[in-house]
Enzyme design. Structure first.
Site, PDB file in Angstrom:
ATOM      1  N   ASP A   1     -12.353 -53.934  27.167  1.00  0.00           N
ATOM      2  CA  ASP A   1     -12.487 -53.846  28.735  1.00  0.00           C
ATOM      3  C   ASP A   1     -11.522 -52.888  29.166  1.00  0.00           C
ATOM      4  O   ASP A   1     -10.216 -52.756  28.748  1.00  0.00           O
ATOM      5  CB  ASP A   1     -11.883 -55.295  29.107  1.00  0.00           C
ATOM      6  CG  ASP A   1     -12.737 -56.498  28.854  1.00  0.00           C
ATOM      7  OD1 ASP A   1     -13.391 -56.386  27.879  1.00  0.00           O
ATOM      8  OD2 ASP A   1     -12.687 -57.610  29.754  1.00  0.00           O
TER       9      ASP A   1
ATOM     10  N   LYS B   1     -17.131 -54.645  35.769  1.00  0.00           N
ATOM     11  CA  LYS B   1     -16.160 -55.824  35.941  1.00  0.00           C
ATOM     12  C   LYS B   1     -15.202 -55.543  37.236  1.00  0.00           C
ATOM     13  O   LYS B   1     -14.926 -54.355  37.297  1.00  0.00           O
ATOM     14  CB  LYS B   1     -15.143 -56.005  34.890  1.00  0.00           C
ATOM     15  CG  LYS B   1     -13.923 -56.892  34.860  1.00  0.00           C
ATOM     16  CD  LYS B   1     -13.352 -56.930  33.313  1.00  0.00           C
ATOM     17  CE  LYS B   1     -12.382 -57.894  33.525  1.00  0.00           C
ATOM     18  NZ  LYS B   1     -11.313 -57.924  32.281  1.00  0.00           N
TER      19      LYS B   1
ATOM     20  N   LYS C   1     -19.032 -59.035  35.104  1.00  0.00           N
ATOM     21  CA  LYS C   1     -18.094 -59.738  34.757  1.00  0.00           C
ATOM     22  C   LYS C   1     -16.906 -59.866  36.047  1.00  0.00           C
ATOM     23  O   LYS C   1     -16.127 -58.888  36.209  1.00  0.00           O
ATOM     24  CB  LYS C   1     -17.226 -59.271  33.872  1.00  0.00           C
ATOM     25  CG  LYS C   1     -16.033 -60.216  33.262  1.00  0.00           C
ATOM     26  CD  LYS C   1     -15.358 -59.787  32.075  1.00  0.00           C
ATOM     27  CE  LYS C   1     -13.976 -60.689  31.747  1.00  0.00           C
ATOM     28  NZ  LYS C   1     -13.385 -60.026  30.541  1.00  0.00           N
TER      29      LYS C   1
END
Length: 313
Positions: free
Chosen positions: A150, A213, A249
């Site tokens: 991430d 995300k 996400k």
């Protein structure tokens, strides 16, 4: 799980994008009211949310023991007697997410399972480090065994509209990830407008992000339904333009079972049922799982369990 190879930098795909914020807010607000999920249907949607959770610990006092407890919860996220009552076996969370120094501990704790280990990197949460150090952190996490990375984007580049520079940075991060899947954290609460969120989403996908995300969870404002709606429509546009599929996400601020249902409804309405799978949808959360388990227990037993009766991660 498919990966997004990215494309060449194509500013013409997003330069004319302008998001109507009041319209996005109205659409996002209307979606939860369109579906009412009760009884066994609610249980099914909540169990699906569990398998899409990136169960996360990102605290300064993280230890290997804490990570091991979290991984035990990822392996058995819902009490066995509750799963037995609804005829479900083998349920795990979508992943466990930790700092790079905790990746090896998570890999040991999850040995023998298919639960991937995700690691934040690139100077999380602010990303205010020289690029070479951010790339080195990615490589370290991958060397430790991380299956997913991430990354955080440089918000300053997005705020200044320096899209080519942002593309080059994210592309370098994609290459540093090697075989690991990459989630690009946009830190949407710091991007000021939905139009900037949309353009940053396109740049991240063009650079090869496998997921986009919303947040680090450390911003004053994290995942919201209007922001998520904007990003989902960019995913849809990117698929039509490139033929590549990208996951999503939301992270930060999702704490209740109702939140888990609302975001799944958003996914279902905007992108369809294919995006209700962990290879295309993840929820970044720590406390959310506890409320989901409590709600499932209530649906089965008719009573809300006290928090101390449900195992913590």
């Amino acid at each position: 799980m498919s990966t997004n190879p990215g494309t060449a930098f194509r500013p013409e795909w997003f330069e004319s994008v302008a998001v109507n914020t009041p319209a996005a807010e109205r659409r996002a607000a209307s979606l939860p009211a369109r579906r009412s999920l009760k009884k066994e249907w609610q249980i099914a949607w909540l169990l699906n949310a569990v398998r899409c959770i990136d169960l996360t610990t990102l605290s300064g006092d993280d230890t290997e023991d804490r990570v091991a407890r979290l991984c035990a919860k990822a392996r058995q996220p819902i009490a066995p007697e509750l799963l037995e009552a609804v005829g479900v076996e083998g349920l795990t969370t979508g992943a466990v997410c930790v700092y790079p120094t905790m990746v090896a501990a998570a890999k040991r704790a999850l040995a023998g399972t298919a639960v991937p280990v995700a690691s934040v990197a690139t100077g999380f949460p602010a990303g205010l480090m020289p690029l070479e150090l951010r790339l080195a952190e990615i490589r370290y996490a991958v060397d430790q065994g991380a299956d997913e990375i991430d990354i955080v984007i440089s918000r300053a580049l997005a705020l200044r509209g320096e899209w080519a520079a942002l593309y080059d940075e994210i592309r370098a991060m994609r290459e540093a990830c090697g075989p690991a899947r990459m989630k690009a954290i946009l830190a949407t609460g710091e991007l000021k407008t939905l139009t900037t969120v949309a353009r940053a989403s396109h740049v991240a996908m063009q650079a090869g992000a496998d997921y986009i995300k919303t947040s680090t969870g450390k911003e004053p404002v994290n995942a919201t339904l209007p922001v998520s709606l904007t990003m989902l429509r960019c995913i849809r546009d990117y698929r039509e333009l490139s033929g590549h599929i990208v996951g999503f996400k939301p992270a930060g601020g999702l704490k209740t079972a109702k939140d888990a249902l609302n975001w799944q409804i958003l996914m279902r309405e905007e992108l369809g049922p294919d995006w209700l799978r962990p290879d295309l949808f993840r929820i970044g959360a720590s406390s959310l799982l506890g409320d989901i388990e409590r709600q499932i227990s209530h649906n089965i037993t008719g009573r809300y369990a006290a928090a101390h009766r449900l195992a913590a991660g």
